[in-house]
Design a protein around this motif. Structure first.
Motif, PDB file in Angstrom:
ATOM      1  N   ARG A   8      19.387   5.726  28.873  1.00  0.00           N
ATOM      2  CA  ARG A   8      18.587   6.883  29.284  1.00  0.00           C
ATOM      3  C   ARG A   8      17.241   6.839  28.580  1.00  0.00           C
ATOM      4  O   ARG A   8      17.037   6.077  27.651  1.00  0.00           O
ATOM      5  N   ARG A   9      16.345   7.715  29.042  1.00  0.00           N
ATOM      6  CA  ARG A   9      15.076   7.889  28.339  1.00  0.00           C
ATOM      7  C   ARG A   9      15.333   8.764  27.124  1.00  0.00           C
ATOM      8  O   ARG A   9      16.124   9.710  27.171  1.00  0.00           O
ATOM      9  N   ALA A  10      14.631   8.445  26.058  1.00  0.00           N
ATOM     10  CA  ALA A  10      14.785   9.231  24.833  1.00  0.00           C
ATOM     11  C   ALA A  10      14.165  10.611  25.003  1.00  0.00           C
ATOM     12  O   ALA A  10      13.234  10.807  25.789  1.00  0.00           O
ATOM     13  N   GLN A  11      14.711  11.548  24.249  1.00  0.00           N
ATOM     14  CA  GLN A  11      14.230  12.928  24.253  1.00  0.00           C
ATOM     15  C   GLN A  11      13.755  13.284  22.848  1.00  0.00           C
ATOM     16  O   GLN A  11      14.059  12.590  21.877  1.00  0.00           O
ATOM     17  N   ILE A  55      19.952   3.027  24.512  1.00  0.00           N
ATOM     18  CA  ILE A  55      21.374   2.924  24.848  1.00  0.00           C
ATOM     19  C   ILE A  55      22.117   3.688  23.777  1.00  0.00           C
ATOM     20  O   ILE A  55      21.886   3.489  22.579  1.00  0.00           O
ATOM     21  N   GLU A  56      22.999   4.582  24.211  1.00  0.00           N
ATOM     22  CA  GLU A  56      23.847   5.304  23.268  1.00  0.00           C
ATOM     23  C   GLU A  56      25.305   5.074  23.636  1.00  0.00           C
ATOM     24  O   GLU A  56      25.634   4.813  24.793  1.00  0.00           O
ATOM     25  N   ILE A  62      22.865   6.184  18.823  1.00  0.00           N
ATOM     26  CA  ILE A  62      21.882   5.289  19.431  1.00  0.00           C
ATOM     27  C   ILE A  62      22.143   3.865  18.952  1.00  0.00           C
ATOM     28  O   ILE A  62      22.156   3.596  17.755  1.00  0.00           O
ATOM     29  N   LEU A  63      22.348   2.968  19.921  1.00  0.00           N
ATOM     30  CA  LEU A  63      22.657   1.576  19.610  1.00  0.00           C
ATOM     31  C   LEU A  63      21.452   0.656  19.756  1.00  0.00           C
ATOM     32  O   LEU A  63      21.350  -0.345  19.062  1.00  0.00           O
ATOM     33  N   THR A 107      20.526  -5.888  28.237  1.00  0.00           N
ATOM     34  CA  THR A 107      20.872  -4.800  29.145  1.00  0.00           C
ATOM     35  C   THR A 107      19.762  -3.759  29.198  1.00  0.00           C
ATOM     36  O   THR A 107      19.366  -3.316  30.282  1.00  0.00           O
ATOM     37  N   LEU A 108      19.249  -3.383  28.034  1.00  0.00           N
ATOM     38  CA  LEU A 108      18.224  -2.350  27.978  1.00  0.00           C
ATOM     39  C   LEU A 108      16.911  -2.834  28.597  1.00  0.00           C
ATOM     40  O   LEU A 108      16.302  -2.119  29.405  1.00  0.00           O
ATOM     41  N   ILE A 109      16.482  -4.027  28.255  1.00  0.00           N
ATOM     42  CA  ILE A 109      15.220  -4.535  28.804  1.00  0.00           C
ATOM     43  C   ILE A 109      15.347  -4.746  30.313  1.00  0.00           C
ATOM     44  O   ILE A 109      14.415  -4.447  31.071  1.00  0.00           O
TER      45      ILE A 109
END
Length: 166
Positions: A8-11, A55-56, A62-63, A107-109
């Motif tokens: 997700r996008r960070a908040q 990624i959490e 948060i990972l 995965t994140l990129i």
């Protein structure tokens, strides 16, 4: 039961945890960061511009994090592909040490690339520490091309780009 990670996008509420992750990597092999960078202000700026992804795990820990920011600091280098004008800079990529080597950065990129491809971003640029061998291998695997080397921010970097649209 399989553990489920969430991208997700960070908040705003994530900023302090993001900086703690950054700081936990200071001094590790290939990491050019130091006690004064990245800062809470960097994280807050990335969050406020909707540029910080994470990624959490199922507990909310948060990972991994990465930013894809609009910036012009790198435009002066002539080796970039000049036909693309709407670049994002991939920066501040971090994976918690306890989960490194499990494909979370990839995965994140990949998710960031997908998100940017759906928007109007035409490409991703990045600077990577020349001794960060795992990051160099990952960027090549994801299709980034090395286009040059530079000295910026007090260090030597390899410069990579990935064209999403031309």
């Amino acid at each position: 039961m399989v553990k489920q990670n969430k991208i997700r996008r960070a908040q705003s509420a994530d900023a302090i945890s993001v900086v703690a992750l950054y700081q936990s990597l200071v001094g590790t092999p290939g990491c050019p960061w130091h006690a004064d960078y990245p800062t809470l202000e960097n994280a807050q700026s990335d969050i406020s511009s909707s540029s910080l992804y994470l990624i959490e795990d199922e507990t909310g820990e948060i990972l991994a994090v990465a930013s894809a920011v609009e910036e012009t600091d790198l435009d002066a280098f002539e080796f970039w592909y000049q036909q693309v004008t709407n670049w994002r800079s991939l920066s501040r990529v971090a994976v918690r040490q306890s989960v490194q080597g499990r494909g979370l950065a990839q995965t994140l990129i990949s998710a960031i690339i997908d998100a940017l491809s759906e928007r109007d971003s035409a490409g991703l640029r990045l600077l990577v520490s020349q001794d960060n061998l795992s990051a160099l291998a990952l960027y090549k695997k994801l299709g980034f091309k090395q286009v040059g080397q530079c000295f910026a921010y007090g260090a030597d970097w390899d410069c990579y780009e990935l064209i999403l649209k031309s």
